[in-house]
Design an enzyme around this catalytic site. Structure first.
Site, PDB file in Angstrom:
ATOM      1  N   HIS A  25       0.847  -1.203   0.000  1.00  0.00           N
ATOM      2  CA  HIS A  25       0.000   0.000   0.000  1.00  0.00           C
ATOM      3  C   HIS A  25       0.881   1.250   0.000  1.00  0.00           C
ATOM      4  O   HIS A  25       0.665   2.174  -0.802  1.00  0.00           O
ATOM      5  CB  HIS A  25      -0.903  -0.029   1.238  1.00  0.00           C
ATOM      6  CG  HIS A  25      -1.739   1.189   1.423  1.00  0.00           C
ATOM      7  ND1 HIS A  25      -3.090   1.210   1.175  1.00  0.00           N
ATOM      8  CD2 HIS A  25      -1.419   2.451   1.839  1.00  0.00           C
ATOM      9  CE1 HIS A  25      -3.563   2.425   1.421  1.00  0.00           C
ATOM     10  NE2 HIS A  25      -2.572   3.200   1.831  1.00  0.00           N
ATOM     11  N   GLU A  26       1.881   1.273   0.889  1.00  0.00           N
ATOM     12  CA  GLU A  26       2.761   2.438   0.966  1.00  0.00           C
ATOM     13  C   GLU A  26       3.654   2.554  -0.272  1.00  0.00           C
ATOM     14  O   GLU A  26       3.880   3.652  -0.785  1.00  0.00           O
ATOM     15  CB  GLU A  26       3.613   2.377   2.235  1.00  0.00           C
ATOM     16  CG  GLU A  26       2.828   2.567   3.518  1.00  0.00           C
ATOM     17  CD  GLU A  26       2.114   3.904   3.582  1.00  0.00           C
ATOM     18  OE1 GLU A  26       2.607   4.871   2.985  1.00  0.00           O
ATOM     19  OE2 GLU A  26       1.049   3.977   4.224  1.00  0.00           O
ATOM     20  N   HIS A  29       1.953   4.244  -3.146  1.00  0.00           N
ATOM     21  CA  HIS A  29       1.949   5.705  -3.075  1.00  0.00           C
ATOM     22  C   HIS A  29       3.257   6.273  -3.632  1.00  0.00           C
ATOM     23  O   HIS A  29       3.262   7.267  -4.359  1.00  0.00           O
ATOM     24  CB  HIS A  29       1.795   6.168  -1.620  1.00  0.00           C
ATOM     25  CG  HIS A  29       0.425   6.006  -1.060  1.00  0.00           C
ATOM     26  ND1 HIS A  29      -0.711   6.438  -1.704  1.00  0.00           N
ATOM     27  CD2 HIS A  29       0.003   5.459   0.123  1.00  0.00           C
ATOM     28  CE1 HIS A  29      -1.769   6.173  -0.960  1.00  0.00           C
ATOM     29  NE2 HIS A  29      -1.367   5.575   0.151  1.00  0.00           N
TER      30      HIS A  29
END
Length: 216
Positions: A25-26, A29
């Site tokens: 998820h990170e 980004h």
């Protein structure tokens, strides 16, 4: 409270899906930010699929373990990937895609785990079928929870940044002012039934939609 052997088994099955759900998820980004012009995460070595670069001792390890043991909403977080929104080529517009990258990665992972669950269930006599189904079930749950949680329109959650990107400038500015207090609001919601009231119906809806998509 889980017995020791059951706890060890649950942790073993949950480790891979939880680590990937939170850390990818990170990383997503960071990849999106670099694509739209901000190299902050890249220069700090945070655009990586190596979970060790993203692990937060509390959010990635302790909190998921506690929720597995004690019950409740299974969620956590990794070290946030640094993004300089002012460094994006079109900050207000590109913020939308940078923010959505994380939840979209959780959606893709949830779909992948759902397919693995279906594949494993098709061979019940296989020795690995049951543990794979257990791991896939946790993978679906953690990714759907992170997807729904992060899309809540509360800065600094991804949904808050999406809302700031889409709202007119005046309303976007007013919403962005909540950001310093956003995590305190979220923690308060988590300590009361409010977060469960909001999350559980949405999580159930997304899970059912995934099951329909893969034919479970």
């Amino acid at each position: 409270m889980m017995q020791i052997d059951q706890l060890v088994q649950t942790i073993t099955l949950a480790a891979i899906p939880i680590l990937f759900a939170i850390t990818l998820h990170e990383a997503a980004h960071g990849y999106a930010a670099r694509h739209f012009g901000d190299n902050t995460a890249y220069l700090q070595g945070r655009i990586s699929l190596n979970p060790l670069r993203h692990i937060d001792p509390v959010g990635t390890v302790l909190l998921p373990l506690l929720t597995l043991v004690l019950g409740g909403v299974l969620f956590g977080w990794a070290k946030p990937v640094p993004v300089n929104f002012g460094g994006l080529r079109h900050p207000k517009k590109d913020m939308l895609w940078v923010a959505l990258a994380g939840p979209l990665s959780n959606l893709v992972m949830a779909l992948g785990w759902a397919l693995l669950f279906k594949f494993s269930a098709a061979f019940p006599e296989n020795y690995f079928a049951e543990p794979l189904m257990g791991m896939a079930g946790i993978g679906i749950k953690i990714n759907v929870v992170l997807l729904v949680l992060n899309l809540l329109p509360l800065p600094p959650l991804d949904g808050g940044r999406v809302a700031v990107s889409l709202l007119p400038h005046r309303e976007a500015y007013q919403l962005s002012r909540i950001e310093p207090y956003g995590m305190f609001i979220l923690i308060f919601m988590a300590m009361t039934p409010v977060l469960s009231w909001v999350l559980f119906p949405l999580v159930k809806f997304v899970e059912n939609l995934l099951f329909i998509m893969v034919g479970i």
